[in-house]
Write a protein that holds these residues in place. Sequence first.
Motif, PDB file in Angstrom:
ATOM      1  N   LYS A 123       0.838  -1.193   0.000  1.00 13.53           N
ATOM      2  CA  LYS A 123       0.000   0.000   0.000  1.00 13.53           C
ATOM      3  C   LYS A 123       0.873   1.243   0.000  1.00 13.53           C
ATOM      4  O   LYS A 123       1.825   1.348   0.776  1.00 13.53           O
ATOM      5  CB  LYS A 123      -0.926  -0.003   1.223  1.00 13.53           C
ATOM      6  CG  LYS A 123      -1.940  -1.143   1.187  1.00 13.53           C
ATOM      7  CD  LYS A 123      -2.923  -1.058   2.347  1.00 13.53           C
ATOM      8  CE  LYS A 123      -3.963  -2.175   2.263  1.00 13.53           C
ATOM      9  NZ  LYS A 123      -4.936  -2.125   3.376  1.00 13.53           N
ATOM     10  N   GLY A 124       0.564   2.191  -0.892  1.00 12.95           N
ATOM     11  CA  GLY A 124       1.317   3.422  -1.011  1.00 12.95           C
ATOM     12  C   GLY A 124       0.738   4.534  -0.163  1.00 12.95           C
ATOM     13  O   GLY A 124      -0.380   4.428   0.368  1.00 12.95           O
ATOM     14  N   SER A 125       1.479   5.623  -0.083  1.00 11.50           N
ATOM     15  CA  SER A 125       1.072   6.756   0.756  1.00 11.50           C
ATOM     16  C   SER A 125      -0.117   7.522   0.177  1.00 11.50           C
ATOM     17  O   SER A 125      -0.766   8.282   0.890  1.00 11.50           O
ATOM     18  CB  SER A 125       2.257   7.710   0.940  1.00 11.50           C
ATOM     19  OG  SER A 125       2.717   8.188  -0.321  1.00 11.50           O
ATOM     20  N   GLU A 126      -0.400   7.347  -1.114  1.00  9.34           N
ATOM     21  CA  GLU A 126      -1.502   8.055  -1.751  1.00  9.34           C
ATOM     22  C   GLU A 126      -2.649   7.115  -2.112  1.00  9.34           C
ATOM     23  O   GLU A 126      -3.405   7.370  -3.047  1.00  9.34           O
ATOM     24  CB  GLU A 126      -1.002   8.786  -3.001  1.00  9.34           C
ATOM     25  CG  GLU A 126       0.064   9.834  -2.694  1.00  9.34           C
ATOM     26  CD  GLU A 126       0.605  10.489  -3.949  1.00  9.34           C
ATOM     27  OE1 GLU A 126       0.193  10.068  -5.056  1.00  9.34           O
ATOM     28  OE2 GLU A 126       1.429  11.410  -3.831  1.00  9.34           O
ATOM     29  N   GLY A 127      -2.765   6.015  -1.379  1.00  9.92           N
ATOM     30  CA  GLY A 127      -3.867   5.081  -1.593  1.00  9.92           C
ATOM     31  C   GLY A 127      -3.589   4.001  -2.627  1.00  9.92           C
ATOM     32  O   GLY A 127      -4.488   3.223  -2.959  1.00  9.92           O
ATOM     33  N   GLN A 128      -2.368   3.927  -3.141  1.00  7.11           N
ATOM     34  CA  GLN A 128      -2.060   2.872  -4.120  1.00  7.11           C
ATOM     35  C   GLN A 128      -2.115   1.501  -3.444  1.00  7.11           C
ATOM     36  O   GLN A 128      -1.678   1.333  -2.299  1.00  7.11           O
ATOM     37  CB  GLN A 128      -0.666   3.070  -4.721  1.00  7.11           C
ATOM     38  CG  GLN A 128      -0.439   4.405  -5.395  1.00  7.11           C
ATOM     39  CD  GLN A 128       0.269   5.403  -4.508  1.00  7.11           C
ATOM     40  OE1 GLN A 128       0.032   5.449  -3.309  1.00  7.11           O
ATOM     41  NE2 GLN A 128       1.152   6.205  -5.097  1.00  7.11           N
ATOM     42  N   VAL A 129      -2.630   0.539  -4.175  1.00  6.50           N
ATOM     43  CA  VAL A 129      -2.681  -0.848  -3.709  1.00  6.50           C
ATOM     44  C   VAL A 129      -2.116  -1.726  -4.821  1.00  6.50           C
ATOM     45  O   VAL A 129      -2.639  -1.740  -5.936  1.00  6.50           O
ATOM     46  CB  VAL A 129      -4.118  -1.281  -3.363  1.00  6.50           C
ATOM     47  CG1 VAL A 129      -4.140  -2.747  -2.943  1.00  6.50           C
ATOM     48  CG2 VAL A 129      -4.697  -0.404  -2.255  1.00  6.50           C
ATOM     49  N   VAL A 130      -1.049  -2.451  -4.510  1.00  8.29           N
ATOM     50  CA  VAL A 130      -0.364  -3.269  -5.513  1.00  8.29           C
ATOM     51  C   VAL A 130      -0.240  -4.700  -5.001  1.00  8.29           C
ATOM     52  O   VAL A 130       0.223  -4.928  -3.876  1.00  8.29           O
ATOM     53  CB  VAL A 130       1.046  -2.726  -5.826  1.00  8.29           C
ATOM     54  CG1 VAL A 130       1.658  -3.498  -6.998  1.00  8.29           C
ATOM     55  CG2 VAL A 130       1.010  -1.239  -6.119  1.00  8.29           C
ATOM     56  N   ARG A 131      -0.658  -5.647  -5.816  1.00  3.75           N
ATOM     57  CA  ARG A 131      -0.454  -7.055  -5.519  1.00  3.75           C
ATOM     58  C   ARG A 131       0.923  -7.467  -6.056  1.00  3.75           C
ATOM     59  O   ARG A 131       1.176  -7.389  -7.259  1.00  3.75           O
ATOM     60  CB  ARG A 131      -1.543  -7.905  -6.160  1.00  3.75           C
ATOM     61  CG  ARG A 131      -1.264  -9.405  -6.182  1.00  3.75           C
ATOM     62  CD  ARG A 131      -1.122 -10.015  -4.812  1.00  3.75           C
ATOM     63  NE  ARG A 131      -2.375 -10.017  -4.073  1.00  3.75           N
ATOM     64  CZ  ARG A 131      -2.506 -10.535  -2.850  1.00  3.75           C
ATOM     65  NH1 ARG A 131      -1.435 -11.063  -2.248  1.00  3.75           N
ATOM     66  NH2 ARG A 131      -3.664 -10.490  -2.219  1.00  3.75           N
TER      67      ARG A 131
END
Length: 444
Positions: free
Chosen positions: A403-411
């Motif tokens: 999870k990134g600081s700007e709401g990114q979600v990466v599998r």
Amino acid sequence: MAPMEADGELPTATLQRKQAIYKSKDEGFLLGAPTYKGQQYSQLYFARLHELRELLRSLAKKWKPHLSVQNILGLEEGKDCIIIGTLYKQMKLKPSVLDEYSKERSSVPLVKPHNFMHPDDHLILEDERGRVKLAGNALPASEFVTGVVVALHGKEISDGTFLVEDVLEAGLPAQTKLPLEPREDKYVVFVSGLSMGSSLSNPLQYQLLVDHLTGHLGGGNEQSMASQIVRVVITGNSVELQQGLLAGQALGPKDQNKLYEPIKELDLMLTQLASSVPVDIMPGASDPANFSLPQQPLHRFLFSGASSFNTFLSCTNPHSFVLDDILFLGTSGQNIDDLEKYSDAKDKLEFLERTLRWRHLAPTAPDTLGCYPFTDGDPFVIDGCPHVYFVGNQSRYESRILKGSEGQVVRLICIPRFCETGVAVLLNLRDLECYPLQIVCNIS
């Protein structure tokens, strides 16, 4: 796609394979007609620095607004500032081609042949004007490699080194938001390291995998699951050619057939798959493709059977595509394997995280990882944050959410070598959940 009938059911109870909207994003990795006109790799480093420096300058205004950004030659002793540049890692055990011609062998033994780190390694920051040696514990040499562009807060001290107090990385890029409406179950299957032609290859295991994915194995439940598979992605190292035959001499018909046999076996497998489900195949380190990144698509003439289907697509390595608005990005593993040689991490997924935070797929290229000498830009800079980031040809299956600081979600997904583990990976497009699929084939 061909309908599938569940075992023991009437022909009317057929299952239609689900569909997904696909768009390739490989254009940045395609070379077209590559030309070599004496270009140097320094141009690639300059392009990378130019692109990421502008980003880091804008981030530095929010990070340390009271500090000015200086170039390296403008440093003043004792004055706090920010400098932006490309890291170079000075490594005592780093292999050099010149060592092959050295009269005296190195007296320093390699404790870990797969890793060239040493306690005396240190980092240097470079820009177009100069370079400075870095000091301090804020920037551990064990976690960084040559080629990473960073912004550093610190000051020059009396011995001419730059004492680092804080580090700013480029961070995860912006990510396209996924639609909010509910999604249905659709699966992407990742397979890596088939290594057909190797001593570990098992034709029966391959056939069981194909039958499972095409819906010809199992009962109604298994076939219902197979009908939800919308794409199969094969992530490199699909064949292993006999190196003894590739010695530069002309080959006789017998040796030619022996050399081509693994490719024929692969084509047979791909033909069965492509007749039922869309297939992407990426080249890998052991495949008959160019060595340097980005590896270009395997020639369609190698696959006379599979290439007759419009569901078969030969892709680049790295490979990027969009499937039902979900952005995928991945490699066949060379970039992560190279990071493991020159840095340290608790697991392979941490290397994937770092490349996303650095916004660069292959920071060690061209230093220790071969790549094409680009002059107009660096295609390995990550402009958009993927929803799924995968890497093939790993020793075991691993996966987690970043999870990134700007709401990114990466599998994040590490795909194991199938010939060694018998494991493929299923990803559900509905919620990005990931599952290993193991094909067990024991003959006693």
